[in-house]
Write an enzyme that holds these catalytic residues in place. Sequence first.
Site, mmCIF file in Angstrom:
data_model
loop_
_atom_site.group_PDB
_atom_site.id
_atom_site.type_symbol
_atom_site.label_atom_id
_atom_site.label_comp_id
_atom_site.label_asym_id
_atom_site.label_seq_id
_atom_site.Cartn_x
_atom_site.Cartn_y
_atom_site.Cartn_z
ATOM 1 C CB THR A 197 16.476 12.954 54.313
ATOM 2 O OG1 THR A 197 16.224 11.966 55.314
ATOM 3 C CG2 THR A 197 15.962 12.476 52.965
ATOM 4 C CG HIS A 249 6.235 19.733 38.207
ATOM 5 N ND1 HIS A 249 6.054 20.703 37.249
ATOM 6 C CD2 HIS A 249 6.828 18.693 37.574
ATOM 7 C CE1 HIS A 249 6.491 20.258 36.085
ATOM 8 N NE2 HIS A 249 6.969 19.044 36.248
#
Length: 276
Positions: A197, A249
């Site tokens: 983006t 994560h």
Amino acid sequence: SVAGGDLVAASAGADPYVASPDKLGLDLTGISRVFVKARNGSSATVGSIFFQTDANPSYAGNSVDFTAIANDPEATLYEVDMSRVDTLRKAHKEAFLKASGGSKLTYTVFMVKAVVDALKAVPEVNASIVEDQIVYHGDINVGMAVALDWGLIVPVIKRAQDLSMTGIARSVTDLATRARDRKLDLDEISGSTFSITNPGSFGGLIGFPVISQPNVGILGMGKVEKRVCVVDDAIAIRPKMFISMGYDHRLVDGAKAEQFLSTVTQILENFDETAL
């Protein structure tokens, strides 16, 4: 075997998107299957990965427990010297425009190429978490966020690893144009394995983008602007860009995220002119 939950095999034969070890480029010597055990009753989507080795098919002690890892995404940030990219853009923009059939040599084109090459170098980031299954993708399908009047849409450059720079530029131009004209097919906005983006297109210096699940990573591009810096112990002015990465994560640890974004930085700062 592993008891206490549904087991899903993430092997080459289990899902059409799962890459074979040699295609993925990972060293999976001695590992025949990867299992994910879902944890029931948890508010977060967490689980454990178990490696079943050829040497001991019943051994499940080699595990990574996700229960202590928060579901919130993590982020990291780098500053890139865009001098090399700017030099190449100026030198090749006219010839590139002609060769690509009218598609410009933009920063986005350079970034897509850098991301593709970095994903080849760090293929663990080119992955998805689908329910309780981890999927490592053989193809690199880059989602590209496009701003519309009513919000964002993310068309996907499919099999980007097979495209030249001119091919990437054509895809970027075509998908962005048809996105704004609302002429994209459903298949063209699905199937991404990593996303990019560009808040810099609005003047943003730094952005921390939200992951487009089930992907495990997304890169944000800041505005390119001239900044004062130190080069060889002397004050200099260089075109700089902040790039950021949001990552899940549960699958991508800090070391892999830093390795990936560092690789993107190195590719951009030392961009191979022969790629043009």
